[in-house]
Design a protein around this motif. Sequence first.
Motif, PDB file in Angstrom:
ATOM      1  N   LYS A  83       0.837  -1.205   0.000  1.00 41.02           N
ATOM      2  CA  LYS A  83       0.000   0.000   0.000  1.00 41.02           C
ATOM      3  C   LYS A  83       0.873   1.257   0.000  1.00 41.02           C
ATOM      4  O   LYS A  83       0.627   2.208  -0.737  1.00 41.02           O
ATOM      5  CB  LYS A  83      -0.918  -0.019   1.232  1.00 41.02           C
ATOM      6  CG  LYS A  83      -2.152   0.836   1.018  1.00 41.02           C
ATOM      7  CD  LYS A  83      -3.294   0.390   1.905  1.00 41.02           C
ATOM      8  CE  LYS A  83      -4.558   0.230   1.088  1.00 41.02           C
ATOM      9  NZ  LYS A  83      -5.514  -0.671   1.629  1.00 41.02           N
TER      10      LYS A  83
ATOM     11  N   ASP B   2       2.482   1.636  -3.364  1.00 43.48           N
ATOM     12  CA  ASP B   2       1.498   2.025  -4.369  1.00 43.48           C
ATOM     13  C   ASP B   2       1.112   3.495  -4.216  1.00 43.48           C
ATOM     14  O   ASP B   2       1.123   4.259  -5.182  1.00 43.48           O
ATOM     15  CB  ASP B   2       0.262   1.127  -4.220  1.00 43.48           C
ATOM     16  CG  ASP B   2      -0.652   1.261  -5.415  1.00 43.48           C
ATOM     17  OD1 ASP B   2      -0.115   1.332  -6.541  1.00 43.48           O
ATOM     18  OD2 ASP B   2      -1.874   1.304  -5.226  1.00 43.48           O
ATOM     19  N   GLU B   3       0.802   3.898  -2.979  1.00 41.76           N
ATOM     20  CA  GLU B   3       0.323   5.273  -2.760  1.00 41.76           C
ATOM     21  C   GLU B   3       1.445   6.290  -2.928  1.00 41.76           C
ATOM     22  O   GLU B   3       1.298   7.291  -3.601  1.00 41.76           O
ATOM     23  CB  GLU B   3      -0.293   5.407  -1.363  1.00 41.76           C
ATOM     24  CG  GLU B   3      -1.599   4.645  -1.179  1.00 41.76           C
ATOM     25  CD  GLU B   3      -2.682   5.105  -2.157  1.00 41.76           C
ATOM     26  OE1 GLU B   3      -2.637   6.260  -2.632  1.00 41.76           O
ATOM     27  OE2 GLU B   3      -3.571   4.293  -2.463  1.00 41.76           O
TER      28      GLU B   3
ATOM     29  N   GLY C  29       3.359   6.479  -6.526  1.00 44.21           N
ATOM     30  CA  GLY C  29       2.606   6.858  -7.716  1.00 44.21           C
ATOM     31  C   GLY C  29       3.177   8.075  -8.413  1.00 44.21           C
ATOM     32  O   GLY C  29       3.252   8.125  -9.637  1.00 44.21           O
TER      33      GLY C  29
ATOM     34  N   THR D 176      -6.873   4.011   3.995  1.00 48.07           N
ATOM     35  CA  THR D 176      -5.584   3.997   3.311  1.00 48.07           C
ATOM     36  C   THR D 176      -4.575   4.845   4.068  1.00 48.07           C
ATOM     37  O   THR D 176      -3.433   4.445   4.294  1.00 48.07           O
ATOM     38  CB  THR D 176      -5.744   4.542   1.878  1.00 48.07           C
ATOM     39  OG1 THR D 176      -6.799   3.827   1.247  1.00 48.07           O
ATOM     40  CG2 THR D 176      -4.463   4.398   1.099  1.00 48.07           C
TER      41      THR D 176
ATOM     42  N   GLU E  19      -3.656  -2.237 -17.282  1.00 45.80           N
ATOM     43  CA  GLU E  19      -4.064  -2.022 -15.891  1.00 45.80           C
ATOM     44  C   GLU E  19      -4.963  -0.804 -15.720  1.00 45.80           C
ATOM     45  O   GLU E  19      -5.641  -0.663 -14.691  1.00 45.80           O
ATOM     46  CB  GLU E  19      -2.819  -1.793 -15.019  1.00 45.80           C
ATOM     47  CG  GLU E  19      -2.163  -3.064 -14.533  1.00 45.80           C
ATOM     48  CD  GLU E  19      -0.986  -2.748 -13.634  1.00 45.80           C
ATOM     49  OE1 GLU E  19      -1.150  -1.886 -12.739  1.00 45.80           O
ATOM     50  OE2 GLU E  19       0.084  -3.328 -13.843  1.00 45.80           O
ATOM     51  N   ARG E  20      -4.932   0.093 -16.718  1.00 49.97           N
ATOM     52  CA  ARG E  20      -5.656   1.361 -16.571  1.00 49.97           C
ATOM     53  C   ARG E  20      -7.167   1.164 -16.591  1.00 49.97           C
ATOM     54  O   ARG E  20      -7.688   0.371 -17.375  1.00 49.97           O
ATOM     55  CB  ARG E  20      -5.244   2.327 -17.684  1.00 49.97           C
ATOM     56  CG  ARG E  20      -3.804   2.797 -17.602  1.00 49.97           C
ATOM     57  CD  ARG E  20      -3.534   3.534 -16.318  1.00 49.97           C
ATOM     58  NE  ARG E  20      -2.222   4.194 -16.381  1.00 49.97           N
ATOM     59  CZ  ARG E  20      -1.635   4.735 -15.324  1.00 49.97           C
ATOM     60  NH1 ARG E  20      -2.213   4.683 -14.131  1.00 49.97           N
ATOM     61  NH2 ARG E  20      -0.465   5.315 -15.443  1.00 49.97           N
TER      62      ARG E  20
ATOM     63  N   ASP F 152     -10.164  -0.444 -12.030  1.00 48.15           N
ATOM     64  CA  ASP F 152     -10.501  -0.445 -10.602  1.00 48.15           C
ATOM     65  C   ASP F 152     -11.124   0.914 -10.291  1.00 48.15           C
ATOM     66  O   ASP F 152     -10.457   1.948 -10.285  1.00 48.15           O
ATOM     67  CB  ASP F 152      -9.221  -0.667  -9.784  1.00 48.15           C
ATOM     68  CG  ASP F 152      -9.474  -0.615  -8.279  1.00 48.15           C
ATOM     69  OD1 ASP F 152     -10.549  -0.133  -7.864  1.00 48.15           O
ATOM     70  OD2 ASP F 152      -8.574  -1.042  -7.531  1.00 48.15           O
TER      71      ASP F 152
ATOM     72  N   ALA G 283     -12.224   2.392  -7.700  1.00 47.84           N
ATOM     73  CA  ALA G 283     -11.724   3.171  -6.561  1.00 47.84           C
ATOM     74  C   ALA G 283     -10.455   3.930  -6.948  1.00 47.84           C
ATOM     75  O   ALA G 283     -10.265   5.099  -6.618  1.00 47.84           O
ATOM     76  CB  ALA G 283     -11.445   2.240  -5.379  1.00 47.84           C
ATOM     77  N   LYS G 284      -9.609   3.224  -7.688  1.00 47.00           N
ATOM     78  CA  LYS G 284      -8.360   3.843  -8.130  1.00 47.00           C
ATOM     79  C   LYS G 284      -8.647   4.982  -9.106  1.00 47.00           C
ATOM     80  O   LYS G 284      -8.035   6.055  -9.036  1.00 47.00           O
ATOM     81  CB  LYS G 284      -7.514   2.777  -8.835  1.00 47.00           C
ATOM     82  CG  LYS G 284      -6.131   2.614  -8.222  1.00 47.00           C
ATOM     83  CD  LYS G 284      -5.411   1.464  -8.910  1.00 47.00           C
ATOM     84  CE  LYS G 284      -3.935   1.516  -8.581  1.00 47.00           C
ATOM     85  NZ  LYS G 284      -3.213   0.375  -9.114  1.00 47.00           N
TER      86      LYS G 284
ATOM     87  N   LYS H 197      -9.804   7.946  -7.206  1.00 47.62           N
ATOM     88  CA  LYS H 197      -8.726   8.571  -6.433  1.00 47.62           C
ATOM     89  C   LYS H 197      -7.850   9.450  -7.328  1.00 47.62           C
ATOM     90  O   LYS H 197      -7.553  10.592  -6.998  1.00 47.62           O
ATOM     91  CB  LYS H 197      -7.859   7.496  -5.766  1.00 47.62           C
ATOM     92  CG  LYS H 197      -6.737   8.085  -4.921  1.00 47.62           C
ATOM     93  CD  LYS H 197      -5.798   7.028  -4.403  1.00 47.62           C
ATOM     94  CE  LYS H 197      -4.756   6.690  -5.445  1.00 47.62           C
ATOM     95  NZ  LYS H 197      -3.833   5.633  -5.006  1.00 47.62           N
ATOM     96  N   TRP H 198      -7.480   8.877  -8.472  1.00 45.12           N
ATOM     97  CA  TRP H 198      -6.580   9.646  -9.349  1.00 45.12           C
ATOM     98  C   TRP H 198      -7.288  10.827  -9.990  1.00 45.12           C
ATOM     99  O   TRP H 198      -6.688  11.887 -10.165  1.00 45.12           O
ATOM    100  CB  TRP H 198      -5.950   8.734 -10.399  1.00 45.12           C
ATOM    101  CG  TRP H 198      -4.827   7.938  -9.808  1.00 45.12           C
ATOM    102  CD1 TRP H 198      -4.837   6.629  -9.470  1.00 45.12           C
ATOM    103  CD2 TRP H 198      -3.533   8.435  -9.428  1.00 45.12           C
ATOM    104  NE1 TRP H 198      -3.644   6.268  -8.921  1.00 45.12           N
ATOM    105  CE2 TRP H 198      -2.817   7.343  -8.880  1.00 45.12           C
ATOM    106  CE3 TRP H 198      -2.904   9.671  -9.494  1.00 45.12           C
ATOM    107  CZ2 TRP H 198      -1.507   7.464  -8.400  1.00 45.12           C
ATOM    108  CZ3 TRP H 198      -1.606   9.799  -9.021  1.00 45.12           C
ATOM    109  CH2 TRP H 198      -0.918   8.705  -8.478  1.00 45.12           C
TER     110      TRP H 198
END
Lengths: 379, 139
Positions: A249, A252-253, A256, A292, B98-99, B102, B104-105, B108-109
């Motif tokens: 985690k 990943d966070e 990025g 998170t 992968e893009r 998800d 949630a992802k 978030k982005w």
Amino acid sequence: MNQRVLVWDVPTRVFHWLFALSFAACWYVSESDLWLSFHTFFGYLMLGLIAFRLVWGFMGGHYTRFSEFLYSPLAGLRYLRQALSGSGARYIGHNPAGSQAVYLLLALGLVVGLTGMFAQGGEEQHGAVAGWLAVSTGIIFKEAHGYLAIVMLLVVIGHLAGVAMESWLHKENLPRSMVTGFKEAAQGSAVSKPHYGVGVALLAAAIAFGIWWFFYAWHEPVAKHLGYGGAQPGLHVAFVGPKLPDNAKWRDECGGCHLAFHPNLLPARSWQKLMDGQNKHFGTDLALDDATKAAVLAFLLNNAAEHSDREAAYKINRSIKASEAPLRITETPYWVKKHAEISDAIWRSPKVKTKSNCGACHEDAEAGTFEDAAMKIPK
Amino acid sequence: MFRYSSAFVWLGVAAMGLTTLPAFAQTPNEVLATLKTAAAGEPNFQEFSAARGEQFFKVKHGKEWSCTSCHTDNPAAQGKHADTGKAIQPIAPSANAERFTDMAKVEKWFKRNCNDVLGRACTPQEKGDVLSYLLTVKK
């Protein structure tokens, strides 16, 4: 009537030259971080050789046994005075002064090797005694290691001077004897057995250790150097060390947008402050949900600088005033001091660009280990 | 003989296909459908448009950065963070499987990056337009 007698058996000669090689090799790369694994290899080899020689002093050929050259330091000095006045008697085995060099070099080699091992075990958390000592203790061992190595160098120089003097005084080539094993001696003098088997076994063990070490520490960087990975020319020998705590985690966070800076690079109070301000993280709202945020923060706090046994963590943490909680690693006094010599041209180079780009020079920045040997300024 | 060997080849291919199939939660089209459900409830909803999405993706919105500041003009190419220089994998699903797999992802982005680029959250309409555009980008 003189005859050629075998004085130095095969194992003793193999030991002598490997010992000399190890010492020279260690000195040659002693100031180079890149060659640390090379230095360490010869340090371990030296320790192994000394262990062998200590046993061999009780089991070896006639002239190599300690009982054959048990001279006191005083007897050594007396002999030295005689030799300097040109009247020193000729010894077939070790003379009383040379014996002192043997004992001193064995003792110093042992202490230098062990202090080096503990310096690395403490300061870098590497090697046979990784984790036995704290970083601060390792630093003391490193100091001692350096001074003792200088003392050993002085003894080596004394040994070489003594060999030169004796060779001249008695008109015989002592270095050659250490290669062939033979000397001229009176009829009926004691003769050493050659002990071929032990000599070959010792050499084979040293070579096997070298091959093992190659695959342990050198294979990957050398292969990289020879072809793949786009490594810069110049043999780069990064050293193998323990892995640091990791967390998917966190990686990943934090990874990025920038390098996932390992938690051990800042103290817990800095991470707390950083995550409290995650909605204005250097101008960006990280928009982390509570779960998170809590998970990442827990990893950061548990592995922060003060909870790490790494050299960089220890030194960064020690350099920050207790009243301060810097948010940038590049603002910590230790970081500033450590990077003071990096020129503006390097910072501005397209391969670096920003001080947060640790990976431009530190090959192991992603792993967070920041090994001395994994550092290289890109050209 | 021949039939056996070719059977083995196909078996091997199938096995490899199974083991390398990524286990994504959603497909980009499912993500798009979810965005559409959200957008359709808003006033002034228009069908998602790849052309409008491309325009949105490429222009600045009153701040220093556009989407292309990091993702480059070509969404199928590897990008680079405008500040830190960190490599960013391609944003177009055709170039990076992968893009948009998800939700949630994705949210978030969008939240993080819309803040950086527009100084506000993006509307479902804008998100849908952009994803529609990205789905048209060929590798």
